[in-house]
Design a protein around this motif. Structure first.
Motif, PDB file in Angstrom:
ATOM      1  N   SER A   1     -18.062 -22.206 -55.201  1.00 35.74           N
ATOM      2  CA  SER A   1     -19.305 -22.973 -55.261  1.00 35.74           C
ATOM      3  C   SER A   1     -19.282 -23.962 -56.421  1.00 35.74           C
ATOM      4  O   SER A   1     -19.630 -25.137 -56.259  1.00 35.74           O
ATOM      5  CB  SER A   1     -20.495 -22.019 -55.394  1.00 35.74           C
ATOM      6  N   GLY A   2     -18.878 -23.499 -57.597  1.00 39.66           N
ATOM      7  CA  GLY A   2     -18.825 -24.373 -58.769  1.00 39.66           C
ATOM      8  C   GLY A   2     -17.821 -25.497 -58.608  1.00 39.66           C
ATOM      9  O   GLY A   2     -18.116 -26.663 -58.898  1.00 39.66           O
ATOM     10  N   ALA A   3     -16.622 -25.161 -58.113  1.00 40.03           N
ATOM     11  CA  ALA A   3     -15.589 -26.179 -57.915  1.00 40.03           C
ATOM     12  C   ALA A   3     -16.023 -27.183 -56.840  1.00 40.03           C
ATOM     13  O   ALA A   3     -15.826 -28.399 -56.996  1.00 40.03           O
ATOM     14  CB  ALA A   3     -14.275 -25.522 -57.522  1.00 40.03           C
ATOM     15  N   GLY A   4     -16.639 -26.682 -55.787  1.00 41.51           N
ATOM     16  CA  GLY A   4     -17.128 -27.560 -54.727  1.00 41.51           C
ATOM     17  C   GLY A   4     -18.222 -28.488 -55.213  1.00 41.51           C
ATOM     18  O   GLY A   4     -18.255 -29.677 -54.872  1.00 41.51           O
ATOM     19  N   PHE A   5     -19.125 -27.965 -56.039  1.00 43.72           N
ATOM     20  CA  PHE A   5     -20.199 -28.791 -56.582  1.00 43.72           C
ATOM     21  C   PHE A   5     -19.630 -29.887 -57.478  1.00 43.72           C
ATOM     22  O   PHE A   5     -20.020 -31.061 -57.373  1.00 43.72           O
ATOM     23  CB  PHE A   5     -21.206 -27.939 -57.357  1.00 43.72           C
ATOM     24  N   LEU A   6     -18.694 -29.523 -58.341  1.00 45.09           N
ATOM     25  CA  LEU A   6     -18.069 -30.519 -59.222  1.00 45.09           C
ATOM     26  C   LEU A   6     -17.364 -31.595 -58.401  1.00 45.09           C
ATOM     27  O   LEU A   6     -17.522 -32.800 -58.666  1.00 45.09           O
ATOM     28  CB  LEU A   6     -17.076 -29.839 -60.170  1.00 45.09           C
ATOM     29  N   LEU A   7     -16.630 -31.191 -57.394  1.00 50.66           N
ATOM     30  CA  LEU A   7     -15.919 -32.152 -56.539  1.00 50.66           C
ATOM     31  C   LEU A   7     -16.893 -33.085 -55.819  1.00 50.66           C
ATOM     32  O   LEU A   7     -16.700 -34.307 -55.793  1.00 50.66           O
ATOM     33  CB  LEU A   7     -15.046 -31.410 -55.530  1.00 50.66           C
ATOM     34  N   ARG A   8     -17.962 -32.516 -55.263  1.00 44.16           N
ATOM     35  CA  ARG A   8     -18.957 -33.363 -54.588  1.00 44.16           C
ATOM     36  C   ARG A   8     -19.636 -34.302 -55.575  1.00 44.16           C
ATOM     37  O   ARG A   8     -19.967 -35.444 -55.244  1.00 44.16           O
ATOM     38  CB  ARG A   8     -19.987 -32.504 -53.850  1.00 44.16           C
ATOM     39  N   GLY A   9     -19.842 -33.835 -56.807  1.00 44.29           N
ATOM     40  CA  GLY A   9     -20.422 -34.700 -57.831  1.00 44.29           C
ATOM     41  C   GLY A   9     -19.520 -35.878 -58.170  1.00 44.29           C
ATOM     42  O   GLY A   9     -19.985 -37.012 -58.281  1.00 44.29           O
ATOM     43  N   VAL A  10     -18.237 -35.611 -58.304  1.00 42.07           N
ATOM     44  CA  VAL A  10     -17.280 -36.687 -58.570  1.00 42.07           C
ATOM     45  C   VAL A  10     -17.244 -37.650 -57.390  1.00 42.07           C
ATOM     46  O   VAL A  10     -17.253 -38.882 -57.571  1.00 42.07           O
ATOM     47  CB  VAL A  10     -15.875 -36.107 -58.868  1.00 42.07           C
ATOM     48  N   TRP A  11     -17.203 -37.107 -56.182  1.00 40.83           N
ATOM     49  CA  TRP A  11     -17.199 -37.966 -54.997  1.00 40.83           C
ATOM     50  C   TRP A  11     -18.465 -38.816 -54.916  1.00 40.83           C
ATOM     51  O   TRP A  11     -18.421 -39.971 -54.509  1.00 40.83           O
ATOM     52  CB  TRP A  11     -17.047 -37.133 -53.730  1.00 40.83           C
ATOM     53  N   MET A  12     -19.598 -38.235 -55.284  1.00 38.52           N
ATOM     54  CA  MET A  12     -20.850 -38.984 -55.260  1.00 38.52           C
ATOM     55  C   MET A  12     -20.783 -40.143 -56.255  1.00 38.52           C
ATOM     56  O   MET A  12     -21.159 -41.268 -55.946  1.00 38.52           O
ATOM     57  CB  MET A  12     -22.019 -38.048 -55.587  1.00 38.52           C
ATOM     58  N   LEU A  13     -20.283 -39.881 -57.444  1.00 43.83           N
ATOM     59  CA  LEU A  13     -20.214 -40.926 -58.471  1.00 43.83           C
ATOM     60  C   LEU A  13     -19.218 -42.023 -58.115  1.00 43.83           C
ATOM     61  O   LEU A  13     -19.370 -43.164 -58.561  1.00 43.83           O
ATOM     62  CB  LEU A  13     -19.860 -40.312 -59.825  1.00 43.83           C
ATOM     63  N   THR A  14     -18.204 -41.699 -57.320  1.00 46.37           N
ATOM     64  CA  THR A  14     -17.189 -42.689 -56.946  1.00 46.37           C
ATOM     65  C   THR A  14     -17.415 -43.257 -55.544  1.00 46.37           C
ATOM     66  O   THR A  14     -16.558 -43.979 -55.034  1.00 46.37           O
ATOM     67  CB  THR A  14     -15.778 -42.075 -57.021  1.00 46.37           C
ATOM     68  N   ASP A  15     -18.552 -42.915 -54.937  1.00 44.11           N
ATOM     69  CA  ASP A  15     -18.878 -43.395 -53.586  1.00 44.11           C
ATOM     70  C   ASP A  15     -17.786 -43.063 -52.564  1.00 44.11           C
ATOM     71  O   ASP A  15     -17.459 -43.879 -51.698  1.00 44.11           O
ATOM     72  CB  ASP A  15     -19.139 -44.907 -53.578  1.00 44.11           C
ATOM     73  N   SER A  16     -17.237 -41.881 -52.667  1.00 44.67           N
ATOM     74  CA  SER A  16     -16.166 -41.484 -51.766  1.00 44.67           C
ATOM     75  C   SER A  16     -16.692 -41.217 -50.354  1.00 44.67           C
ATOM     76  O   SER A  16     -17.720 -40.558 -50.181  1.00 44.67           O
ATOM     77  CB  SER A  16     -15.481 -40.219 -52.282  1.00 44.67           C
ATOM     78  N   PRO A  17     -15.971 -41.681 -49.344  1.00 51.81           N
ATOM     79  CA  PRO A  17     -16.367 -41.373 -47.962  1.00 51.81           C
ATOM     80  C   PRO A  17     -16.165 -39.893 -47.617  1.00 51.81           C
ATOM     81  O   PRO A  17     -16.666 -39.422 -46.597  1.00 51.81           O
ATOM     82  CB  PRO A  17     -15.460 -42.270 -47.123  1.00 51.81           C
ATOM     83  N   CYS A  18     -15.470 -39.155 -48.480  1.00 48.59           N
ATOM     84  CA  CYS A  18     -15.240 -37.713 -48.245  1.00 48.59           C
ATOM     85  C   CYS A  18     -16.560 -36.944 -48.143  1.00 48.59           C
ATOM     86  O   CYS A  18     -16.629 -35.916 -47.469  1.00 48.59           O
ATOM     87  CB  CYS A  18     -14.381 -37.120 -49.347  1.00 48.59           C
ATOM     88  N   LEU A  19     -17.596 -37.445 -48.807  1.00 49.10           N
ATOM     89  CA  LEU A  19     -18.903 -36.772 -48.762  1.00 49.10           C
ATOM     90  C   LEU A  19     -19.492 -36.710 -47.361  1.00 49.10           C
ATOM     91  O   LEU A  19     -20.359 -35.890 -47.096  1.00 49.10           O
ATOM     92  CB  LEU A  19     -19.896 -37.472 -49.688  1.00 49.10           C
ATOM     93  N   GLN A  20     -19.035 -37.592 -46.480  1.00 49.17           N
ATOM     94  CA  GLN A  20     -19.594 -37.648 -45.129  1.00 49.17           C
ATOM     95  C   GLN A  20     -18.896 -36.706 -44.157  1.00 49.17           C
ATOM     96  O   GLN A  20     -19.333 -36.579 -43.010  1.00 49.17           O
ATOM     97  CB  GLN A  20     -19.529 -39.082 -44.602  1.00 49.17           C
ATOM     98  N   GLN A  21     -17.835 -36.059 -44.578  1.00 51.46           N
ATOM     99  CA  GLN A  21     -17.124 -35.134 -43.696  1.00 51.46           C
ATOM    100  C   GLN A  21     -18.008 -33.930 -43.374  1.00 51.46           C
ATOM    101  O   GLN A  21     -18.725 -33.420 -44.232  1.00 51.46           O
ATOM    102  CB  GLN A  21     -15.829 -34.656 -44.347  1.00 51.46           C
ATOM    103  N   ARG A  22     -17.938 -33.487 -42.154  1.00 55.10           N
ATOM    104  CA  ARG A  22     -18.767 -32.363 -41.701  1.00 55.10           C
ATOM    105  C   ARG A  22     -18.545 -31.110 -42.549  1.00 55.10           C
ATOM    106  O   ARG A  22     -19.494 -30.455 -42.957  1.00 55.10           O
ATOM    107  CB  ARG A  22     -18.498 -32.080 -40.222  1.00 55.10           C
ATOM    108  N   ALA A  23     -17.296 -30.787 -42.832  1.00 53.86           N
ATOM    109  CA  ALA A  23     -16.987 -29.585 -43.613  1.00 53.86           C
ATOM    110  C   ALA A  23     -17.600 -29.659 -45.009  1.00 53.86           C
ATOM    111  O   ALA A  23     -18.085 -28.656 -45.536  1.00 53.86           O
ATOM    112  CB  ALA A  23     -15.482 -29.384 -43.709  1.00 53.86           C
ATOM    113  N   VAL A  24     -17.617 -30.832 -45.592  1.00 57.65           N
ATOM    114  CA  VAL A  24     -18.171 -31.023 -46.937  1.00 57.65           C
ATOM    115  C   VAL A  24     -19.688 -30.821 -46.928  1.00 57.65           C
ATOM    116  O   VAL A  24     -20.267 -30.382 -47.912  1.00 57.65           O
ATOM    117  CB  VAL A  24     -17.789 -32.417 -47.496  1.00 57.65           C
TER     118      VAL A  24
END
Length: 142
Positions: free
Chosen positions: A18-41
């Motif tokens: 959970s913590g690692a996933g939250f940090l990763l999503r936070g980084v992706w959010m700050l960098t406008d990564s399209p990875c945030l739109q993946q269903r699994a994410v």
């Protein structure tokens, strides 16, 4: 019956995910990564957090230790509410990237506090070492 030790390891694994996933999503959010739109994410964090909460409740029942009866569990619950609030602001609700970054750091601080409370089994969490250090340096009363 499920053993407490099994629940504890399940809980700790979910905390790490959970913590690692939250940090990763936070980084992706700050960098406008399209990875945030993946269903699994979008789905996986809810699954992990549900298992995390379920294992926490099961451990409380098995050990007969509950928030508001055990002070360090109460501190973890309060920390969790702060983490959820800051995390929601960081990933969804804050209007600017700067605000989201501040809430991300605050959420990660709350997460670290929750983990430190669990490790120390003290509501002071990582602040416990300050109290210990202060008491060790104070001269003994005469």
């Amino acid at each position: 019956m499920i053993s407490y030790l099994y629940l504890k390891y399940l809980h700790m694994g979910c905390v790490a995910l959970s913590g690692a996933g939250f940090l990763l999503r936070g980084v992706w959010m700050l960098t406008d990564s399209p990875c945030l739109q993946q269903r699994a994410v979008r789905v996986l964090p809810h699954l992990i957090d549900t298992i995390l909460l379920g294992s926490a409740i099961a451990m409380a029942v098995v050990s007969a230790q509950y928030p508001f009866a055990v002070n360090w569990l109460t501190a973890k619950l309060v920390g969790l509410l702060i983490y959820i609030g800051c995390g929601t602001m960081a990933l969804k609700r804050a209007r600017s990237k700067a605000q989201r970054a501040v809430f991300l750091v605050a959420a990660l601080g709350a997460f670290a506090y929750i983990v430190s409370v669990a490790l120390a089994r003290s509501p002071l969490g990582f602040f416990a070492w300050l109290a210990e250090a202060a008491s060790a340096t104070l001269p003994a009363a005469a």
